[in-house]
Scaffold this motif. Structure first.
Motif, PDB file in Angstrom:
ATOM      1  N   VAL A  80      38.885  24.254  18.207  1.00 47.26           N
ATOM      2  CA  VAL A  80      37.770  24.347  19.138  1.00 47.26           C
ATOM      3  C   VAL A  80      38.104  23.475  20.330  1.00 47.26           C
ATOM      4  O   VAL A  80      38.560  22.343  20.165  1.00 47.26           O
ATOM      5  CB  VAL A  80      36.449  23.859  18.496  1.00 47.26           C
ATOM      6  CG1 VAL A  80      35.323  23.932  19.498  1.00 47.26           C
ATOM      7  CG2 VAL A  80      36.126  24.647  17.259  1.00 47.26           C
ATOM      8  N   ALA A  81      37.893  23.995  21.542  1.00 45.09           N
ATOM      9  CA  ALA A  81      38.168  23.218  22.745  1.00 45.09           C
ATOM     10  C   ALA A  81      37.014  23.378  23.731  1.00 45.09           C
ATOM     11  O   ALA A  81      36.524  24.481  23.944  1.00 45.09           O
ATOM     12  CB  ALA A  81      39.464  23.680  23.398  1.00 45.09           C
ATOM     13  N   ILE A 129      26.024  31.193  26.653  1.00 48.63           N
ATOM     14  CA  ILE A 129      25.290  30.302  25.755  1.00 48.63           C
ATOM     15  C   ILE A 129      24.423  29.387  26.600  1.00 48.63           C
ATOM     16  O   ILE A 129      24.596  29.286  27.818  1.00 48.63           O
ATOM     17  CB  ILE A 129      26.238  29.456  24.870  1.00 48.63           C
ATOM     18  CG1 ILE A 129      27.277  28.743  25.717  1.00 48.63           C
ATOM     19  CG2 ILE A 129      26.863  30.275  23.804  1.00 48.63           C
ATOM     20  CD1 ILE A 129      28.125  27.772  24.944  1.00 48.63           C
ATOM     21  N   GLY A 130      23.506  28.705  25.951  1.00 45.10           N
ATOM     22  CA  GLY A 130      22.621  27.794  26.662  1.00 45.10           C
ATOM     23  C   GLY A 130      23.321  26.511  27.080  1.00 45.10           C
ATOM     24  O   GLY A 130      23.191  26.067  28.216  1.00 45.10           O
ATOM     25  N   ASN A 131      24.078  25.895  26.172  1.00 42.77           N
ATOM     26  CA  ASN A 131      24.713  24.617  26.456  1.00 42.77           C
ATOM     27  C   ASN A 131      26.038  24.533  25.693  1.00 42.77           C
ATOM     28  O   ASN A 131      26.049  24.485  24.462  1.00 42.77           O
ATOM     29  CB  ASN A 131      23.778  23.477  26.040  1.00 42.77           C
ATOM     30  CG  ASN A 131      24.256  22.133  26.509  1.00 42.77           C
ATOM     31  OD1 ASN A 131      25.446  21.921  26.742  1.00 42.77           O
ATOM     32  ND2 ASN A 131      23.325  21.201  26.656  1.00 42.77           N
ATOM     33  N   ALA A 132      27.130  24.505  26.420  1.00 43.08           N
ATOM     34  CA  ALA A 132      28.456  24.495  25.808  1.00 43.08           C
ATOM     35  C   ALA A 132      28.731  23.189  25.059  1.00 43.08           C
ATOM     36  O   ALA A 132      29.370  23.196  24.006  1.00 43.08           O
ATOM     37  CB  ALA A 132      29.535  24.722  26.864  1.00 43.08           C
ATOM     38  N   VAL A 133      28.238  22.077  25.573  1.00 43.86           N
ATOM     39  CA  VAL A 133      28.493  20.789  24.927  1.00 43.86           C
ATOM     40  C   VAL A 133      27.807  20.736  23.561  1.00 43.86           C
ATOM     41  O   VAL A 133      28.393  20.275  22.575  1.00 43.86           O
ATOM     42  CB  VAL A 133      28.022  19.628  25.835  1.00 43.86           C
ATOM     43  CG1 VAL A 133      28.189  18.291  25.137  1.00 43.86           C
ATOM     44  CG2 VAL A 133      28.786  19.639  27.147  1.00 43.86           C
ATOM     45  N   VAL A 183      37.139  29.040  21.055  1.00 41.53           N
ATOM     46  CA  VAL A 183      37.217  28.969  19.601  1.00 41.53           C
ATOM     47  C   VAL A 183      38.348  29.875  19.119  1.00 41.53           C
ATOM     48  O   VAL A 183      38.370  31.054  19.449  1.00 41.53           O
ATOM     49  CB  VAL A 183      35.885  29.399  18.947  1.00 41.53           C
ATOM     50  CG1 VAL A 183      35.996  29.358  17.444  1.00 41.53           C
ATOM     51  CG2 VAL A 183      34.752  28.526  19.431  1.00 41.53           C
ATOM     52  N   GLU A 184      39.286  29.310  18.358  1.00 37.82           N
ATOM     53  CA  GLU A 184      40.382  30.082  17.769  1.00 37.82           C
ATOM     54  C   GLU A 184      40.085  30.299  16.287  1.00 37.82           C
ATOM     55  O   GLU A 184      39.728  29.360  15.576  1.00 37.82           O
ATOM     56  CB  GLU A 184      41.708  29.346  17.921  1.00 37.82           C
ATOM     57  CG  GLU A 184      42.205  29.272  19.333  1.00 37.82           C
ATOM     58  CD  GLU A 184      43.547  28.579  19.435  1.00 37.82           C
ATOM     59  OE1 GLU A 184      44.141  28.236  18.386  1.00 37.82           O
ATOM     60  OE2 GLU A 184      43.995  28.369  20.570  1.00 37.82           O
TER      61      GLU A 184
END
Length: 138
Positions: free
Chosen positions: A118-119, A59-63, A108-109
């Protein structure tokens, strides 16, 4: 939309079509229901085509992804945000991970097809960057 509500509306449309116009009304209602199902299928295929064109789990940005995810979202709602398929790491609960170029990752669960947890895991900061530079003593 909830599946029960959707199918209930489809049955209601068929019944209303029959009550108002007889068998031609039933055919019209069935045509509308099939058209709606084709639109949903087309949407799912478009999302999967875009997601399959990028590397798995990137992905581009996890945050930014972490801030946009909410409990209850479906995978089909997550894929447009990530624009890639997640790397599957567990089966029960179904768990996917997306990682950005900086090493940050989002886990993601999914339970019952919906996001349950989500963590965000931040990449470890190297020791040289973690400590601020101290000016030389004079």
């Amino acid at each position: 939309m909830n599946a029960i509500v959707g199918w209930g509306l489809a049955v209601l449309a068929v019944a209303a079509g029959y009550a108002a116009y007889g068998w031609p009304g039933v055919l019209l209602a069935l045509t509308v229901v099939v058209f709606w199902m084709l639109l949903q299928f087309s949407r799912a295929m478009r999302v999967m085509r875009v997601a399959s064109s990028r590397p798995v789990g990137s992905i581009g940005n996890a945050v930014m992804l972490h801030t946009r995810l909410q409990p209850g979202m479906r995978l089909l709602q997550i894929l447009p945000l990530t624009q890639s398929l997640g790397q599957k790491v567990a089966d029960d609960p179904e768990t996917f991970v997306w990682t950005d170029e900086g090493g940050d990752s989002v886990r993601v669960e999914l339970r019952g097809g919906r996001v349950s947890a989500v963590a965000l895991q931040r990449a470890p900061v190297p020791a040289a960057e973690a400590e601020p530079a101290t000016p030389p003593a004079t």
